[in-house]
Scaffold this motif. Structure first.
Motif, PDB file in Angstrom:
ATOM      1  N   TYR A 130       0.832  -1.218  -0.167  1.00 16.04           N
ATOM      2  CA  TYR A 130      -0.229   0.121   0.120  1.00 16.04           C
ATOM      3  C   TYR A 130       0.874   1.394   0.057  1.00 16.04           C
ATOM      4  CZ  TYR A 130      -3.732   3.132   1.459  1.00 16.04           C
ATOM      5  OH  TYR A 130      -4.592   4.224   1.610  1.00 16.04           O
ATOM      6  N   GLY A 131       0.554   2.351  -0.611  1.00 12.66           N
ATOM      7  CA  GLY A 131       0.912   3.535  -0.717  1.00 12.66           C
ATOM      8  C   GLY A 131       2.363   3.711  -1.476  1.00 12.66           C
ATOM      9  N   ASN A 132       3.094   4.796  -1.564  1.00  8.45           N
ATOM     10  CA  ASN A 132       4.068   5.032  -2.265  1.00  8.45           C
ATOM     11  C   ASN A 132       5.557   5.441  -1.720  1.00  8.45           C
ATOM     12  OD1 ASN A 132       3.398   7.395  -1.443  1.00  8.45           O
ATOM     13  ND2 ASN A 132       3.387   8.382  -3.646  1.00  8.45           N
ATOM     14  N   GLU A 133       5.679   5.051  -0.351  1.00  8.38           N
ATOM     15  CA  GLU A 133       6.991   5.329   0.159  1.00  8.38           C
ATOM     16  C   GLU A 133       7.479   4.184   0.974  1.00  8.38           C
ATOM     17  OE1 GLU A 133       6.205   8.136   3.494  1.00  8.38           O
ATOM     18  OE2 GLU A 133       6.122   9.710   1.793  1.00  8.38           O
ATOM     19  N   GLY A 134       8.961   4.023   1.012  1.00  8.32           N
ATOM     20  CA  GLY A 134       9.518   2.921   1.471  1.00  8.32           C
ATOM     21  C   GLY A 134      11.046   3.191   1.705  1.00  8.32           C
ATOM     22  N   VAL A 135      11.715   2.210   1.990  1.00 13.89           N
ATOM     23  CA  VAL A 135      12.943   2.383   2.009  1.00 13.89           C
ATOM     24  C   VAL A 135      13.857   1.249   0.955  1.00 13.89           C
ATOM     25  CG1 VAL A 135      15.131   1.932   3.643  1.00 13.89           C
ATOM     26  CG2 VAL A 135      13.151   3.042   4.411  1.00 13.89           C
ATOM     27  N   LYS A 136      14.542   1.840   0.136  1.00 13.77           N
ATOM     28  CA  LYS A 136      15.244   1.146  -0.752  1.00 13.77           C
ATOM     29  C   LYS A 136      16.653   0.560  -0.207  1.00 13.77           C
ATOM     30  CE  LYS A 136      15.432   1.106  -5.905  1.00 13.77           C
ATOM     31  NZ  LYS A 136      15.438   1.749  -6.846  1.00 13.77           N
ATOM     32  N   LEU A 137      17.009  -0.855  -0.313  1.00 14.13           N
ATOM     33  CA  LEU A 137      18.088  -1.446   0.162  1.00 14.13           C
ATOM     34  C   LEU A 137      19.033  -1.556  -0.961  1.00 14.13           C
ATOM     35  CD1 LEU A 137      16.411  -3.825   2.737  1.00 14.13           C
ATOM     36  CD2 LEU A 137      17.183  -1.463   3.449  1.00 14.13           C
ATOM     37  N   TYR A 138      20.237  -1.163  -1.053  1.00 10.51           N
ATOM     38  CA  TYR A 138      21.342  -1.485  -1.891  1.00 10.51           C
ATOM     39  C   TYR A 138      22.351  -2.451  -1.395  1.00 10.51           C
ATOM     40  CZ  TYR A 138      19.068   2.771  -4.090  1.00 10.51           C
ATOM     41  OH  TYR A 138      18.426   3.584  -4.738  1.00 10.51           O
ATOM     42  N   PHE A 139      22.605  -3.469  -2.268  1.00  6.27           N
ATOM     43  CA  PHE A 139      23.612  -4.629  -1.748  1.00  6.27           C
ATOM     44  C   PHE A 139      24.719  -4.498  -2.546  1.00  6.27           C
ATOM     45  CE2 PHE A 139      19.104  -5.896  -0.877  1.00  6.27           C
ATOM     46  CZ  PHE A 139      19.229  -6.123   0.276  1.00  6.27           C
ATOM     47  N   TYR A 140      25.990  -5.321  -2.257  1.00  7.03           N
ATOM     48  CA  TYR A 140      27.124  -5.294  -3.176  1.00  7.03           C
ATOM     49  C   TYR A 140      26.739  -6.159  -4.304  1.00  7.03           C
ATOM     50  CZ  TYR A 140      29.238  -2.632   0.436  1.00  7.03           C
ATOM     51  OH  TYR A 140      29.855  -1.495   1.213  1.00  7.03           O
ATOM     52  N   ASN A 141      25.912  -7.400  -4.139  1.00 11.05           N
ATOM     53  CA  ASN A 141      26.040  -8.459  -4.910  1.00 11.05           C
ATOM     54  C   ASN A 141      24.856  -8.893  -5.624  1.00 11.05           C
ATOM     55  OD1 ASN A 141      25.374  -9.465  -2.690  1.00 11.05           O
ATOM     56  ND2 ASN A 141      26.744 -11.161  -2.749  1.00 11.05           N
ATOM     57  N   GLN A 142      23.799  -7.909  -5.477  1.00 14.33           N
ATOM     58  CA  GLN A 142      22.291  -8.398  -5.920  1.00 14.33           C
ATOM     59  C   GLN A 142      21.625  -6.960  -6.172  1.00 14.33           C
ATOM     60  OE1 GLN A 142      21.373 -10.481  -2.326  1.00 14.33           O
ATOM     61  NE2 GLN A 142      19.850  -9.376  -1.888  1.00 14.33           N
ATOM     62  N   LYS A 143      20.440  -7.181  -6.760  1.00 17.98           N
ATOM     63  CA  LYS A 143      19.532  -5.925  -7.165  1.00 17.98           C
ATOM     64  C   LYS A 143      19.136  -5.385  -5.868  1.00 17.98           C
ATOM     65  CE  LYS A 143      17.277  -7.485 -11.550  1.00 17.98           C
ATOM     66  NZ  LYS A 143      15.928  -7.830 -11.858  1.00 17.98           N
ATOM     67  N   PRO A 144      18.793  -4.081  -5.919  1.00 20.30           N
ATOM     68  CA  PRO A 144      18.268  -3.433  -4.904  1.00 20.30           C
ATOM     69  C   PRO A 144      16.822  -3.962  -4.404  1.00 20.30           C
ATOM     70  CG  PRO A 144      18.840  -1.947  -6.541  1.00 20.30           C
ATOM     71  CD  PRO A 144      18.960  -3.310  -7.361  1.00 20.30           C
ATOM     72  N   LEU A 145      16.280  -3.794  -3.266  1.00 21.71           N
ATOM     73  CA  LEU A 145      15.300  -4.296  -2.615  1.00 21.71           C
ATOM     74  C   LEU A 145      14.534  -3.005  -1.884  1.00 21.71           C
ATOM     75  CD1 LEU A 145      13.168  -6.484  -1.622  1.00 21.71           C
ATOM     76  CD2 LEU A 145      14.376  -6.934   0.250  1.00 21.71           C
ATOM     77  N   LEU A 146      13.106  -2.988  -2.342  1.00 24.20           N
ATOM     78  CA  LEU A 146      12.426  -1.871  -1.802  1.00 24.20           C
ATOM     79  C   LEU A 146      11.564  -2.618  -0.770  1.00 24.20           C
ATOM     80  CD1 LEU A 146      11.398   1.039  -2.183  1.00 24.20           C
ATOM     81  CD2 LEU A 146       9.412   0.062  -3.136  1.00 24.20           C
ATOM     82  N   ILE A 147      11.452  -2.020   0.513  1.00 24.10           N
ATOM     83  CA  ILE A 147      10.544  -2.308   1.560  1.00 24.10           C
ATOM     84  C   ILE A 147       9.513  -1.182   1.554  1.00 24.10           C
ATOM     85  CG2 ILE A 147      10.030  -3.053   3.774  1.00 24.10           C
ATOM     86  CD1 ILE A 147      11.923  -5.127   2.268  1.00 24.10           C
ATOM     87  N   GLY A 148       8.456  -1.562   1.244  1.00 23.06           N
ATOM     88  CA  GLY A 148       7.272  -0.495   1.171  1.00 23.06           C
ATOM     89  C   GLY A 148       7.189  -0.229   2.960  1.00 23.06           C
ATOM     90  N   SER A 149       6.523   1.122   2.961  1.00 20.19           N
ATOM     91  CA  SER A 149       6.294   1.330   4.428  1.00 20.19           C
ATOM     92  C   SER A 149       5.333   2.543   4.470  1.00 20.19           C
ATOM     93  CB  SER A 149       7.506   1.451   5.387  1.00 20.19           C
ATOM     94  OG  SER A 149       7.199   1.747   6.763  1.00 20.19           O
ATOM     95  N   GLN A 150       4.168   2.437   5.561  1.00 19.50           N
ATOM     96  CA  GLN A 150       3.637   3.657   5.835  1.00 19.50           C
ATOM     97  C   GLN A 150       4.241   4.604   6.804  1.00 19.50           C
ATOM     98  OE1 GLN A 150       0.752   3.783   4.049  1.00 19.50           O
ATOM     99  NE2 GLN A 150       1.669   2.088   2.897  1.00 19.50           N
TER     100      GLN A 150
END
Length: 167
Positions: A130-150
């Motif tokens: 839900y929504g359009n905000e979150g925290v984007k995690l950047y790794f050394y050896n894989q694609k970024p991962l966005l965790i959506g959050s209110q």
């Protein structure tokens, strides 16, 4: 272990619930008309037993499934855990010292990730409901991962604190 941050999110989109209850309502209408009132629902009606089973699965099961579906995000010293029930029974655990970087982001769920849920795109992967905000995690050896959050600010600050504590 001390939980620094915990958030449970569910699907709240009005349009999604209109579709779910619309589909569910069609099955309930057919059940009432055919099984209870004795009419024939449709040009080629299914047997009453089959309609009863389908109404149970779709008329009750579908709304219940979407109601129970949730994204639980927890931050503890040194780790972030994300569990998207019922698809990720075991939480995905991210060891925070393995992060290259992270940032609070505002994003377009449909344009950037193709919608909500467990998503993958050219921009990386996303867990969001839900929504359009979150925290984007950047790794050394894989694609970024966005965790959506209110509570994206709180999640970002909790990651910062948990990364310093290192479990």
């Amino acid at each position: 272990m001390e939980i620094i941050f915990r958030e449970r999110q569910r699907f709240k989109q009005i349009w999604l619930w209109v579709v779910i209850f619309g589909v569910s309502g069609i099955f309930w209408a057919g059940f009432v008309y055919q099984v209870i009132l004795g009419g024939q629902f449709g040009n080629r009606p299914v047997p009453d037993v089959m309609l009863t089973i389908m109404t149970g699965l779709v008329g009750v099961g579908l709304p219940l499934f979407f109601y129970r579906m949730s994204l639980v995000t927890e931050v503890v010293p040194g780790e972030l855990r994300a569990r998207f029930w019922p698809f990720l029974i075991k939480p995905v655990t991210i060891v925070l010292h393995e992060l290259r970087n992270y940032e609070k982001v505002t994003y377009n769920p449909i344009r950037e990730y193709g919608g909500w849920g467990i998503r993958g795109s050219m921009k990386g992967n996303a867990y969001n409901v839900y929504g359009n905000e979150g925290v984007k995690l950047y790794f050394y050896n894989q694609k970024p991962l966005l965790i959506g959050s209110q509570k994206a600010d709180d999640l970002f600050n909790a990651i910062t604190l948990a990364k310093q504590q290192k479990g």
